[in-house]
Design a protein around this motif. Structure first.
Motif, PDB file in Angstrom:
ATOM      1  N   TYR A   1      24.265  46.884   3.371  1.00 10.28           N
ATOM      2  CA  TYR A   1      24.697  48.129   4.274  1.00 10.28           C
ATOM      3  C   TYR A   1      23.695  49.354   4.151  1.00 10.28           C
ATOM      4  CZ  TYR A   1      28.189  44.521   5.538  1.00 10.28           C
ATOM      5  OH  TYR A   1      28.771  43.491   5.711  1.00 10.28           O
TER       6      TYR A   1
ATOM      7  N   LEU B   1      26.564  47.742  12.247  1.00 15.42           N
ATOM      8  CA  LEU B   1      27.393  48.295  11.153  1.00 15.42           C
ATOM      9  C   LEU B   1      28.664  48.851  11.816  1.00 15.42           C
ATOM     10  CD1 LEU B   1      24.970  50.228   8.796  1.00 15.42           C
ATOM     11  CD2 LEU B   1      25.666  47.907   8.758  1.00 15.42           C
ATOM     12  N   GLY B   2      28.501  49.422  13.159  1.00 10.25           N
ATOM     13  CA  GLY B   2      29.830  49.603  13.868  1.00 10.25           C
ATOM     14  C   GLY B   2      30.563  48.561  14.158  1.00 10.25           C
ATOM     15  N   TYR B   3      30.199  47.352  14.384  1.00 10.48           N
ATOM     16  CA  TYR B   3      30.975  46.189  14.590  1.00 10.48           C
ATOM     17  C   TYR B   3      31.841  45.815  13.416  1.00 10.48           C
ATOM     18  CZ  TYR B   3      32.520  41.303  15.774  1.00 10.48           C
ATOM     19  OH  TYR B   3      33.278  40.299  16.099  1.00 10.48           O
ATOM     20  N   ARG B   4      31.147  45.657  12.226  1.00 14.83           N
ATOM     21  CA  ARG B   4      31.786  45.468  10.980  1.00 14.83           C
ATOM     22  C   ARG B   4      32.944  46.537  10.659  1.00 14.83           C
ATOM     23  NH1 ARG B   4      26.617  43.305  10.545  1.00 14.83           N
ATOM     24  NH2 ARG B   4      26.487  41.307   9.237  1.00 14.83           N
ATOM     25  N   LEU B   5      32.630  47.887  10.786  1.00 20.99           N
ATOM     26  CA  LEU B   5      33.465  48.838  10.651  1.00 20.99           C
ATOM     27  C   LEU B   5      34.883  48.609  11.506  1.00 20.99           C
ATOM     28  CD1 LEU B   5      34.432  51.365   9.210  1.00 20.99           C
ATOM     29  CD2 LEU B   5      33.254  52.674  10.677  1.00 20.99           C
ATOM     30  N   TYR B   6      34.476  48.290  12.930  1.00 18.21           N
ATOM     31  CA  TYR B   6      35.698  47.989  13.748  1.00 18.21           C
ATOM     32  C   TYR B   6      36.530  46.647  13.255  1.00 18.21           C
ATOM     33  CZ  TYR B   6      37.911  45.338  17.521  1.00 18.21           C
ATOM     34  OH  TYR B   6      38.727  44.871  18.416  1.00 18.21           O
TER      35      TYR B   6
ATOM     36  N   TRP C   1      17.332  43.498  10.411  1.00 16.95           N
ATOM     37  CA  TRP C   1      18.351  43.676  11.443  1.00 16.95           C
ATOM     38  C   TRP C   1      18.948  42.183  11.699  1.00 16.95           C
ATOM     39  CZ3 TRP C   1      17.513  47.684   9.162  1.00 16.95           C
ATOM     40  CH2 TRP C   1      17.548  49.101   9.732  1.00 16.95           C
TER      41      TRP C   1
ATOM     42  N   VAL D   1      19.983  52.646  17.126  1.00 18.46           N
ATOM     43  CA  VAL D   1      21.062  52.064  17.983  1.00 18.46           C
ATOM     44  C   VAL D   1      21.722  50.714  17.445  1.00 18.46           C
ATOM     45  CG1 VAL D   1      21.722  51.661  20.188  1.00 18.46           C
ATOM     46  CG2 VAL D   1      20.584  53.770  19.800  1.00 18.46           C
TER      47      VAL D   1
ATOM     48  N   LYS E   1      36.785  45.735  10.038  1.00 13.98           N
ATOM     49  CA  LYS E   1      37.398  46.286   8.951  1.00 13.98           C
ATOM     50  C   LYS E   1      38.583  46.742   9.125  1.00 13.98           C
ATOM     51  CE  LYS E   1      36.729  47.506   4.199  1.00 13.98           C
ATOM     52  NZ  LYS E   1      37.281  46.289   3.274  1.00 13.98           N
TER      53      LYS E   1
ATOM     54  N   ALA F   1      23.365  50.910  14.219  1.00 15.44           N
ATOM     55  CA  ALA F   1      24.590  51.424  14.535  1.00 15.44           C
ATOM     56  C   ALA F   1      25.785  50.354  15.269  1.00 15.44           C
ATOM     57  CB  ALA F   1      24.731  52.832  15.521  1.00 15.44           C
ATOM     58  N   VAL F   2      25.343  49.582  16.249  1.00 14.10           N
ATOM     59  CA  VAL F   2      26.085  48.598  16.726  1.00 14.10           C
ATOM     60  C   VAL F   2      26.404  47.513  15.516  1.00 14.10           C
ATOM     61  CG1 VAL F   2      25.927  46.521  18.376  1.00 14.10           C
ATOM     62  CG2 VAL F   2      25.356  48.964  18.933  1.00 14.10           C
TER      63      VAL F   2
END
Length: 188
Positions: free
Chosen positions: A134, A166-171, A36, A160, A173, A163-164
């Motif tokens: 990932y 990986l979510g940041y990376r998705l955002y 992490w 959580v 992208k 999720a933050v």
């Protein structure tokens, strides 16, 4: 430091009723923590401008691999006693062992290709290969989840955080993809 700490706890016979399980769980938890932390480098660098963090990403990744190897060795040594028949049964019958083993196997190419020389040699493929971190992180979390028997708070916290991260990376992208589309529309 974590390895020194658990070694000291073992030396002082301070590992509780099941030392084998304590050591194995401890090394597994530190594997997740280092993974992490490795994943946190890019978001922290981009959000706060902490460019200096990039120097530590490889080291954190190698610590992740080191603790994953220690975790595996503790499991095979203390839990299975190096019995290959038990190891085969665990690897083929227990889902949490299967996903943990898969995560470990996927981590090995990242270790082998972590040097600057390999990065230059592989070029763009190096980035593609290292994006498997990932998937590794999701498998590691699943490995952790499937072992929990009663208290889900710790795994929820790890979930959580992941999720933050990986979510940041998705955002990023999705935002980049959107901006590229918009620039093509405006240039037409």
């Amino acid at each position: 430091m974590p390895l020194l700490w658990i070694s000291y706890q073992a030396w002082t016979l301070n590992l509780g009723a099941d030392p084998a399980e304590e050591i194995t769980d401890f090394t597994g938890t530190w594997t997740l923590r280092f993974l992490w932390l490795t994943l946190a480098v890019t978001p922290l660098r981009k959000l706060f401008g902490w460019s200096w963090l990039i120097r530590y990403r490889r080291m954190l990744g190698l610590y992740t691999a080191f603790y994953a190897l220690i975790h595996l060795l503790c499991f095979v040594t203390f839990i299975l006693g190096w019995r290959l028949d038990l190891l085969w049964n665990e690897v083929t019958e227990r889902p949490y062992i299967i996903v943990g083993s898969l995560a470990f196997l996927l981590l090995l190419p990242l270790v082998v290709t972590s040097t600057k020389k390999m990065q230059r040699r592989l070029g763009r493929n190096w980035t593609r290969l290292h994006q498997s971190v990932y998937l590794i992180s999701l498998l590691a979390l699943l490995h952790f989840i499937w072992q929990i028997r009663s208290n889900y708070l710790e795994v929820l916290i790890y979930g959580v955080i992941l999720a933050v991260l990986l979510g940041y990376r998705l955002y990023l992208k999705l935002r980049t993809t959107h901006l590229l589309r918009m620039s093509k529309v405006h240039s037409s």
